[in-house]
Design a protein around this motif. Structure first.
Motif, PDB file in Angstrom:
ATOM      1  N   LEU A 109      -2.948  11.990 -45.627  1.00 18.78           N
ATOM      2  CA  LEU A 109      -3.227  12.668 -46.890  1.00 18.78           C
ATOM      3  C   LEU A 109      -3.392  14.170 -46.686  1.00 18.78           C
ATOM      4  O   LEU A 109      -2.783  14.982 -47.397  1.00 18.78           O
ATOM      5  N   PHE A 110      -4.235  14.576 -45.734  1.00 17.34           N
ATOM      6  CA  PHE A 110      -4.446  16.002 -45.483  1.00 17.34           C
ATOM      7  C   PHE A 110      -3.137  16.680 -45.085  1.00 17.34           C
ATOM      8  O   PHE A 110      -2.836  17.795 -45.519  1.00 17.34           O
ATOM      9  N   ASP A 111      -2.351  15.995 -44.254  1.00 18.11           N
ATOM     10  CA  ASP A 111      -1.082  16.566 -43.807  1.00 18.11           C
ATOM     11  C   ASP A 111      -0.129  16.776 -44.987  1.00 18.11           C
ATOM     12  O   ASP A 111       0.592  17.767 -45.053  1.00 18.11           O
ATOM     13  N   ALA A 112      -0.119  15.808 -45.922  1.00 24.48           N
ATOM     14  CA  ALA A 112       0.777  15.894 -47.069  1.00 24.48           C
ATOM     15  C   ALA A 112       0.405  17.069 -47.970  1.00 24.48           C
ATOM     16  O   ALA A 112       1.283  17.828 -48.422  1.00 24.48           O
ATOM     17  N   LYS A 141      -3.302  13.280 -39.593  1.00 21.72           N
ATOM     18  CA  LYS A 141      -2.873  13.136 -38.204  1.00 21.72           C
ATOM     19  C   LYS A 141      -2.968  14.468 -37.470  1.00 21.72           C
ATOM     20  O   LYS A 141      -3.411  14.545 -36.330  1.00 21.72           O
ATOM     21  N   LYS A 142      -2.507  15.523 -38.133  1.00 16.27           N
ATOM     22  CA  LYS A 142      -2.442  16.846 -37.500  1.00 16.27           C
ATOM     23  C   LYS A 142      -3.390  17.858 -38.133  1.00 16.27           C
ATOM     24  O   LYS A 142      -3.831  18.789 -37.474  1.00 16.27           O
ATOM     25  N   ILE A 143      -3.680  17.682 -39.417  1.00 15.80           N
ATOM     26  CA  ILE A 143      -4.464  18.664 -40.164  1.00 15.80           C
ATOM     27  C   ILE A 143      -5.874  18.143 -40.405  1.00 15.80           C
ATOM     28  O   ILE A 143      -6.056  17.016 -40.872  1.00 15.80           O
ATOM     29  N   GLU A 144      -6.862  18.965 -40.078  1.00 16.34           N
ATOM     30  CA  GLU A 144      -8.259  18.610 -40.322  1.00 16.34           C
ATOM     31  C   GLU A 144      -8.762  19.321 -41.578  1.00 16.34           C
ATOM     32  O   GLU A 144      -8.112  20.230 -42.104  1.00 16.34           O
TER      33      GLU A 144
END
Length: 223
Positions: A109-112, A141-144
């Motif tokens: 979700l954050f990545d999107a 996965k990649k973005i916090e």
């Protein structure tokens, strides 16, 4: 002379008013994790109705997210392409945890959200908004969260999460509890309320049989 504007307590000088309507760019993010399988049809129907409100100068795009991000339709003014992209949304076969202690691949979700802001909306003129349909399981996965916050702060993009109860949500509730309020639901998605507050959007709760009401309210605000 009928208006006063203050910034951080200091009265500002009003130079002029402009009566213009800017084009609108809207990204619809559809949660296709396994827990949304039973309501995906309702989500798609409401989303297809919403894109019908897009004007000739506006653009929309559609992404799905679960454990991967899928572009269902790139930014376009063609309503048929947007509806076709929505039709292509399918739920993942990964069932997730049977209890909160089970391991589950991280969601995207954050990545999107980050991708839409920094790639798809890069250079887009006019107003920008992201509508998220999710049962509330957050993460990236990649973005916090901190990195996403910085991008949201600078992006001038309004975020409208539509949160609903799925069988995945129910499974995490205390025993014998069959219903959940929006505030209780947001315990599982605190960052969604934060994103809405940070960008000037609003969080909506939706009955899984009626996503259209939330979409109509968002459409009214954006117009």
């Amino acid at each position: 002379d009928d208006f006063s504007i203050y910034q951080e307590g200091v009265k500002q000088t009003i130079e002029f008013f402009a009566n213009t309507e800017e084009p609108m760019n809207v990204a619809i993010l559809i949660d296709t994790s396994y827990s949304t399988k039973e309501v995906l049809g309702s989500m798609k129907k409401a989303a297809k109705s919403f894109v019908g409100t897009i004007g000739p100068q506006d653009k929309g795009m559609v992404l799905s997210f679960d454990y991967e991000i899928t572009t269902l339709s790139k930014l376009t003014s063609k309503i048929d392409e947007l509806r076709g992209g929505i039709d292509g949304a399918t739920t993942t076969s990964l069932t997730g945890p049977s209890n909160p202690e089970d391991l589950m691949p991280p969601g995207t979700l954050f990545d999107a959200i980050y991708r839409v802001i920094n790639k798809d909306f890069a250079g887009a003129k006019g107003r920008k908004a992201i509508i998220i349909l999710t049962d509330g399981f957050e993460g990236g996965k990649k973005i916090e969260g901190a990195e996403l916050k910085a991008s949201l702060t600078e992006s001038d993009t309004i975020v409208y999460p539509i949160i609903f109860v799925s069988r995945g949500t129910i499974r995490l509730l205390p025993k014998n509890q069959k219903t959940v309020t929006l505030d209780e639901l947001l315990n599982y998605a605190p960052y969604m309320r934060y994103c809405a507050d940070l960008t000037g959007g609003r969080v909506f709760s939706a009955d899984t049989s009626d996503f259209s009401t939330s979409y109509r309210k968002i459409a009214d605000e954006l117009k």
